[in-house]
Design an enzyme around this catalytic site. Sequence first.
Site, PDB file in Angstrom:
ATOM      1  N   ASP A   1     -15.941 -12.901  19.332  1.00 27.53           N
ATOM      2  CA  ASP A   1     -17.090 -13.334  18.513  1.00 27.53           C
ATOM      3  C   ASP A   1     -18.285 -12.436  18.830  1.00 27.53           C
ATOM      4  O   ASP A   1     -18.607 -12.192  20.001  1.00 27.53           O
ATOM      5  CB  ASP A   1     -17.410 -14.803  18.845  1.00 27.53           C
ATOM      6  CG  ASP A   1     -18.504 -15.372  17.956  1.00 27.53           C
ATOM      7  OD1 ASP A   1     -18.190 -16.253  17.124  1.00 27.53           O
ATOM      8  OD2 ASP A   1     -19.674 -14.952  18.101  1.00 27.53           O
ATOM      9  N   ILE A   2     -18.933 -11.951  17.786  1.00 25.45           N
ATOM     10  CA  ILE A   2     -20.082 -11.055  17.968  1.00 25.45           C
ATOM     11  C   ILE A   2     -21.273 -11.851  18.525  1.00 25.45           C
ATOM     12  O   ILE A   2     -21.542 -12.965  18.078  1.00 25.45           O
ATOM     13  CB  ILE A   2     -20.461 -10.366  16.638  1.00 25.45           C
ATOM     14  CG1 ILE A   2     -19.243  -9.603  16.083  1.00 25.45           C
ATOM     15  CG2 ILE A   2     -21.648  -9.426  16.839  1.00 25.45           C
ATOM     16  CD1 ILE A   2     -19.477  -8.928  14.752  1.00 25.45           C
TER      17      ILE A   2
ATOM     18  N   ASN B   1     -28.155  -9.922  11.528  1.00 26.16           N
ATOM     19  CA  ASN B   1     -28.180 -10.000  10.063  1.00 26.16           C
ATOM     20  C   ASN B   1     -29.590 -10.248   9.546  1.00 26.16           C
ATOM     21  O   ASN B   1     -30.020  -9.641   8.562  1.00 26.16           O
ATOM     22  CB  ASN B   1     -27.307 -11.161   9.574  1.00 26.16           C
ATOM     23  CG  ASN B   1     -25.853 -10.785   9.434  1.00 26.16           C
ATOM     24  OD1 ASN B   1     -25.521  -9.753   8.852  1.00 26.16           O
ATOM     25  ND2 ASN B   1     -24.973 -11.600   9.983  1.00 26.16           N
TER      26      ASN B   1
ATOM     27  N   ASP C   1     -22.321  -6.351   7.649  1.00 24.33           N
ATOM     28  CA  ASP C   1     -20.942  -6.114   7.188  1.00 24.33           C
ATOM     29  C   ASP C   1     -20.383  -4.786   7.729  1.00 24.33           C
ATOM     30  O   ASP C   1     -19.221  -4.703   8.096  1.00 24.33           O
ATOM     31  CB  ASP C   1     -20.886  -6.082   5.650  1.00 24.33           C
ATOM     32  CG  ASP C   1     -20.926  -7.483   5.050  1.00 24.33           C
ATOM     33  OD1 ASP C   1     -20.908  -8.467   5.822  1.00 24.33           O
ATOM     34  OD2 ASP C   1     -20.979  -7.590   3.812  1.00 24.33           O
TER      35      ASP C   1
ATOM     36  N   GLU D   1     -17.354 -13.952  11.464  1.00 24.71           N
ATOM     37  CA  GLU D   1     -17.574 -12.811  12.372  1.00 24.71           C
ATOM     38  C   GLU D   1     -16.702 -12.971  13.603  1.00 24.71           C
ATOM     39  O   GLU D   1     -17.048 -12.517  14.674  1.00 24.71           O
ATOM     40  CB  GLU D   1     -19.050 -12.700  12.747  1.00 24.71           C
ATOM     41  CG  GLU D   1     -19.729 -14.009  13.015  1.00 24.71           C
ATOM     42  CD  GLU D   1     -19.863 -14.371  14.494  1.00 24.71           C
ATOM     43  OE1 GLU D   1     -19.325 -15.437  14.852  1.00 24.71           O
ATOM     44  OE2 GLU D   1     -20.505 -13.638  15.259  1.00 24.71           O
TER      45      GLU D   1
HETATM   46  P1  GH3 Z   1     -23.548 -16.266  19.289  1.00 23.56           P
HETATM   47  O1  GH3 Z   1     -23.914 -15.192  20.235  1.00 23.56           O
HETATM   48  O2  GH3 Z   1     -23.722 -17.618  19.903  1.00 23.56           O
HETATM   49  O3  GH3 Z   1     -22.192 -16.097  18.699  1.00 23.56           O
HETATM   50  O4  GH3 Z   1     -24.645 -16.176  18.126  1.00 23.56           O
HETATM   51  P2  GH3 Z   1     -24.389 -15.898  16.589  1.00 23.56           P
HETATM   52  O5  GH3 Z   1     -25.697 -15.707  15.946  1.00 23.56           O
HETATM   53  O6  GH3 Z   1     -23.398 -14.802  16.414  1.00 23.56           O
HETATM   54  O7  GH3 Z   1     -23.816 -17.303  16.199  1.00 23.56           O
HETATM   55  P3  GH3 Z   1     -22.540 -17.620  15.355  1.00 23.56           P
HETATM   56  O8  GH3 Z   1     -21.366 -16.954  15.958  1.00 23.56           O
HETATM   57  O9  GH3 Z   1     -22.492 -19.094  15.180  1.00 23.56           O
HETATM   58  O10 GH3 Z   1     -23.046 -16.980  14.004  1.00 23.56           O
HETATM   59  C1  GH3 Z   1     -22.292 -16.544  13.006  1.00 23.56           C
HETATM   60  C2  GH3 Z   1     -23.150 -15.618  12.179  1.00 23.56           C
HETATM   61  O11 GH3 Z   1     -22.341 -14.535  11.744  1.00 23.56           O
HETATM   62  C3  GH3 Z   1     -23.679 -16.270  10.933  1.00 23.56           C
HETATM   63  C4  GH3 Z   1     -23.676 -15.182   9.927  1.00 23.56           C
HETATM   64  O12 GH3 Z   1     -24.981 -14.673   9.832  1.00 23.56           O
HETATM   65  C5  GH3 Z   1     -22.796 -14.096  10.512  1.00 23.56           C
HETATM   66  N1  GH3 Z   1     -21.635 -13.790   9.676  1.00 23.56           N
HETATM   67  C6  GH3 Z   1     -20.512 -14.526   9.514  1.00 23.56           C
HETATM   68  N2  GH3 Z   1     -19.690 -13.930   8.631  1.00 23.56           N
HETATM   69  C7  GH3 Z   1     -20.288 -12.774   8.243  1.00 23.56           C
HETATM   70  C8  GH3 Z   1     -19.945 -11.720   7.346  1.00 23.56           C
HETATM   71  O13 GH3 Z   1     -18.896 -11.695   6.717  1.00 23.56           O
HETATM   72  N3  GH3 Z   1     -20.837 -10.698   7.225  1.00 23.56           N
HETATM   73  C9  GH3 Z   1     -22.022 -10.673   7.913  1.00 23.56           C
HETATM   74  N4  GH3 Z   1     -22.832  -9.655   7.731  1.00 23.56           N
HETATM   75  N5  GH3 Z   1     -22.372 -11.667   8.740  1.00 23.56           N
HETATM   76  C10 GH3 Z   1     -21.528 -12.700   8.907  1.00 23.56           C
HETATM   77 MG    MG Z   2     -19.167 -17.203  15.465  1.00 20.62          MG
HETATM   78 MG    MG Z   3     -21.421 -14.920  17.057  1.00 25.09          MG
END
Ligand code: GH3
Ligand code: MG
Ligand code: MG
Length: 212
Positions: free
Chosen positions: A77-78, A85, A94, A120
């Site tokens: 997980d990122i 974003n 993306d 993500e």
């Molecule tokens: P954490 O370190 O706790 O993981 O923080 P986070 O902000 O990454 O939190 P979380 O994993 O809950 O957030 C998911 C975010 O990932 C929400 C959304 O903005 C982004 N995201 C999810 N899918 C996509 C995608 O297909 N493209 C892009 N650009 N962003 C995405």
């Molecule tokens: Mg996540």
């Molecule tokens: Mg994340």
Amino acid sequence: MSELAKAATRATRLEASFMEKSRELDTIRDSLIQSEERAKTDTLTGLPNRRALEEFFSQTQLAAMEQGEAVSALLIDIDHFKRFNDEFGHGVGDQVLRLMAKVLRERVREVDLPARYGGEELIAVLPGADLAAGTAVAERIRRTIAECHITRRSTGEALPGITVSIGVAQFQGGESMADLIDRCDRALYLAKKTGRNRVVSESELEPAQEAG
Ligand code: GH3
Ligand code: MG
Ligand code: MG
């Protein structure tokens, strides 16, 4: 025309029509294979999608149970991706996701399955890898991503570094994919809680609470 000549002409026509049908069948079969591939591929990253993951897991699960082979899974997980974003826009996000997918694909073996699990979140299933081996692979992926220098395509501007957190678990005979991923997820949560940019293996988890 003699009867014989007529029969020969008929046979030639039949053969031609048979060849044509057979070519048509080839085309249909090719496009079927292509649409099956498409149905199992994530359009953004080009990685196998969840459907492909499920299929791969059930095959791997059988082989693992029959041959007693270890299998491990990594859930990636990122870190703070929402913030990224928000600051740079979803399109740049993306691009980052595509880059993560590329690193993952390059860091696993031919026999492994890298996939896009959710938004993500990426995942890899590693047949033949026990928890220690899976953790070592995860650590290499984490480090490679942390060392990436990312630049904005349109302007060449340097972007802040991206990190990932990874949870690793090993398949236990008979369990479902959901059970395995649940332990990856708990390890991932611990990685987030203890500072991010970290790999945590399920061996660091408290024993699961028994239900009931
Ligand atoms: P954490 O370190 O706790 O993981 O923080 P986070 O902000 O990454 O939190 P979380 O994993 O809950 O957030 C998911 C975010 O990932 C929400 C959304 O903005 C982004 N995201 C999810 N899918 C996509 C995608 O297909 N493209 C892009 N650009 N962003 C995405
Ligand atoms: Mg996540
Ligand atoms: Mg994340």
